[in-house]
Scaffold this active site. Structure first.
Site, mmCIF file in Angstrom:
data_model
loop_
_atom_site.group_PDB
_atom_site.id
_atom_site.type_symbol
_atom_site.label_atom_id
_atom_site.label_comp_id
_atom_site.label_asym_id
_atom_site.label_seq_id
_atom_site.Cartn_x
_atom_site.Cartn_y
_atom_site.Cartn_z
ATOM 1 N N SER A 135 -73.417 -13.309 18.088
ATOM 2 C CA SER A 135 -73.060 -13.311 19.514
ATOM 3 C C SER A 135 -74.260 -13.801 20.304
ATOM 4 C CB SER A 135 -71.881 -12.686 20.907
ATOM 5 O OG SER A 135 -72.168 -13.241 21.500
ATOM 6 N N LYS A 161 -72.113 -17.305 16.893
ATOM 7 C CA LYS A 161 -71.752 -17.915 17.916
ATOM 8 C C LYS A 161 -72.055 -17.766 19.117
ATOM 9 C CE LYS A 161 -69.046 -14.812 20.896
ATOM 10 N NZ LYS A 161 -67.925 -13.912 21.083
ATOM 11 N N LYS A 163 -72.515 -18.616 23.469
ATOM 12 C CA LYS A 163 -71.592 -19.167 25.192
ATOM 13 C C LYS A 163 -71.930 -20.191 25.574
ATOM 14 C CE LYS A 163 -70.674 -14.551 24.837
ATOM 15 N NZ LYS A 163 -68.814 -13.469 24.783
ATOM 16 N N ASP A 188 -67.486 -19.646 22.341
ATOM 17 C CA ASP A 188 -66.810 -18.571 23.445
ATOM 18 C C ASP A 188 -66.765 -19.273 24.965
ATOM 19 O OD1 ASP A 188 -65.599 -16.645 24.886
ATOM 20 O OD2 ASP A 188 -66.684 -15.111 23.402
ATOM 21 N N GLU A 213 -63.553 -20.031 21.145
ATOM 22 C CA GLU A 213 -63.065 -18.567 21.508
ATOM 23 C C GLU A 213 -62.445 -17.835 22.890
ATOM 24 O OE1 GLU A 213 -65.786 -15.431 20.230
ATOM 25 O OE2 GLU A 213 -64.786 -14.172 21.733
ATOM 26 N N ASP A 238 -59.647 -13.366 22.606
ATOM 27 C CA ASP A 238 -60.340 -12.185 23.258
ATOM 28 C C ASP A 238 -59.647 -11.837 24.448
ATOM 29 O OD1 ASP A 238 -62.235 -10.615 23.630
ATOM 30 O OD2 ASP A 238 -63.526 -11.934 23.750
ATOM 31 N N LYS A 262 -60.916 -6.212 19.528
ATOM 32 C CA LYS A 262 -62.542 -5.012 20.441
ATOM 33 C C LYS A 262 -61.134 -3.792 20.565
ATOM 34 C CE LYS A 262 -64.967 -8.604 22.267
ATOM 35 N NZ LYS A 262 -65.435 -9.313 23.646
ATOM 36 N N GLY A 290 -67.314 -8.221 19.343
ATOM 37 C CA GLY A 290 -68.223 -6.737 20.439
ATOM 38 C C GLY A 290 -68.383 -6.968 21.744
HETATM 39 O O1 OSB Z 1 -66.822 -12.539 24.590
HETATM 40 O O2 OSB Z 1 -67.253 -11.106 23.364
HETATM 41 C C1 OSB Z 1 -66.958 -11.121 23.951
HETATM 42 C C2 OSB Z 1 -69.904 -9.361 25.303
HETATM 43 C C3 OSB Z 1 -69.422 -8.190 26.100
HETATM 44 C C4 OSB Z 1 -68.294 -8.734 26.807
HETATM 45 C C5 OSB Z 1 -67.643 -9.908 26.053
HETATM 46 C C6 OSB Z 1 -68.575 -11.030 24.989
HETATM 47 C C7 OSB Z 1 -69.438 -9.818 24.051
HETATM 48 C C8 OSB Z 1 -69.990 -10.423 23.427
HETATM 49 C C9 OSB Z 1 -71.542 -9.698 22.222
HETATM 50 O O3 OSB Z 1 -69.799 -11.792 23.168
HETATM 51 C C10 OSB Z 1 -71.067 -9.971 21.850
HETATM 52 C C11 OSB Z 1 -71.754 -8.494 20.873
HETATM 53 O O4 OSB Z 1 -72.470 -8.537 19.362
HETATM 54 O O5 OSB Z 1 -71.728 -7.295 21.139
HETATM 55 MG MG MG Z 2 -65.147 -12.932 23.635
#
Ligand code: OSB
Ligand code: MG
Length: 369
Positions: A135, A161, A163, A188, A213, A238, A262, A290
């Protein structure tokens, strides 16, 4: 199993690079580690709350309060035959899912160890390796993003992925697609858009994304169903999925066709498995999200992701993608084909490096019988 001691630790670990999302920028990860002791063994779990109520309404302080005042007293000093007996003690607590998941993770590690099993086997996992991706946070420019993605691809990640946020979306996606036309690519938004943005969200359909996402409200299910009818990119939820009931509603309404699981968000492994099993029965793939966990939470994530319907690559990257040094041994690494081996030792299957753990501990509290 009598749990005779529980310890909570507020930890703070510096990220190797700032992680920016539509919610803000993070330089550190602060979580709560939960340790439960019984029969001469220790179980460890990570409660993935953050200092601020941005991704979730929970915070370090609310989770500490719920753990200390309700969850810990409900299990401490009692004798349990199975983990389900222990979880039943605090099933009455509504919400506060990250707090509950942190304790469930620690108890699961302890019960798995007591049973002589790996956590993966304890949870019903079937695979020896799980597919993973990475991510990638918002970067200062499209050029910088391309460079960062290139490095991750070189590290072996086969699914990226990124952001996105309003005004930082189409250009980023198009820059990556131009450079890497064939990679598995996801976006995302962490709830940064509304139905007023449908025109832009439709444009994303041209880039062959694996999924989009959580584009809309963090607590929305209905608007996503309206959006889903207007775009071809699969929607993955999510933030909006807290329970099996949410997952059923979202799939019945057509709000999404993929779910990110998660354990912290949904209240633990038990609820995660219910969502996993339901999606499997509907031929809906899930993947493991994650929360920038340390090696302790990561070990649990990998064990859960070894269940059969975690089909798409997870946000479960190598330790070094997050932290200069992890607090477990061995640190997590990926194979050259973007797969991560599932630990085979007892419980979470990694050793806690106590000296490093002490260094990242901000405060701790112990509860004894
Ligand atoms: O939206 O998936 C998410 C991290 C913290 C809070 C929300 C998200 C995330 C990540 C990182 O996208 C995921 C990771 O690599 O742990
Ligand atoms: Mg997310």
């Amino acid at each position: 199993m009598i749990v005779n001691r529980i310890e909570l630790r507020h930890t703070k670990m510096e990220l190797v690079s700032p992680f920016e999302t539509s919610l803000g920028v993070e330089l550190y990860e602060e979580h709560i580690l939960v340790r439960v002791d019984g029969e001469g063994m220790s179980g460890w779990g990570e409660c993935v709350v953050e200092p601020t109520p941005s991704y979730s309404y929970e915070t370090l302080q609310t989770a500490w309060h719920i753990l200390r005042d309700f969850l810990v007293p409900s299990v401490l000093g009692k004798n349990f035959e199975t983990i389900h007996d222990a979880l039943a003690q605090y099933a009455w607590v509504r919400g506060h899912r990250m707090a509950r998941a942190g304790l469930e993770a620690a108890l699961s590690d302890l019960f798995a160890k007591a049973n002589g099993q790996s956590l993966s086997a304890f949870l019903g996992g079937t695979r020896k390796r799980v597919p993973v991706g990475v991510s990638v946070g918002l970067q200062s420019s499209s050029a910088q993003l391309v460079k960062t993605v290139e490095e991750y691809l070189r590290d072996g990640y086969q699914r990226i992925k990124i952001k996105i946020a309003p005004g930082r979306d189409i250009d980023l996606v198009s820059a990556i697609r131009k450079e890497f036309p064939d990679i598995q690519l996801q976006v995302d938004a962490n709830s940064a858009y509304t139905l007023n943005d449908v025109a832009m969200l439709k444009k994303l359909d041209d880039f062959g994304l694996q999924l989009n996402e959580q584009p809309l409200g963090y607590d929305d299910i209905y608007d996503h169903s309206i959006l889903a009818r207007q775009i071809t990119t699969p929607i993955c939820l999510d933030e909006s999925i807290y329970t099996l009931s949410d997952a059923r509603a979202a799939l019945e309404l057509g709000s999404c066709s993929i779910i990110n699981i998660k354990p912290g968000r949904v209240g633990g492994y038990t609820e995660s498995k219910k969502i996993h099993d339901f999606c499997m029965s509907k031929n809906i793939p899930v993947w493991h999200g994650g929360m920038d966990e340390s090696g302790i939470g990561r070990a649990g994530n990998i064990a859960l992701a070894s269940l059969p319907n975690f089909i798409l690559p997870g946000d479960i990257s190598a330790s070094r993608r997050y932290y200069k040094e992890d607090i477990v041994d061995p640190a997590f690494e990926i194979d050259s084909d973007s797969m991560m081996p599932v630990p085979t030792g007892l419980g979470i299957g990694v050793e806690i490096l106590m000296e490093r753990l002490e260094r990242v501990t901000v405060s701790k509290e112990e509860f004894k019988r």
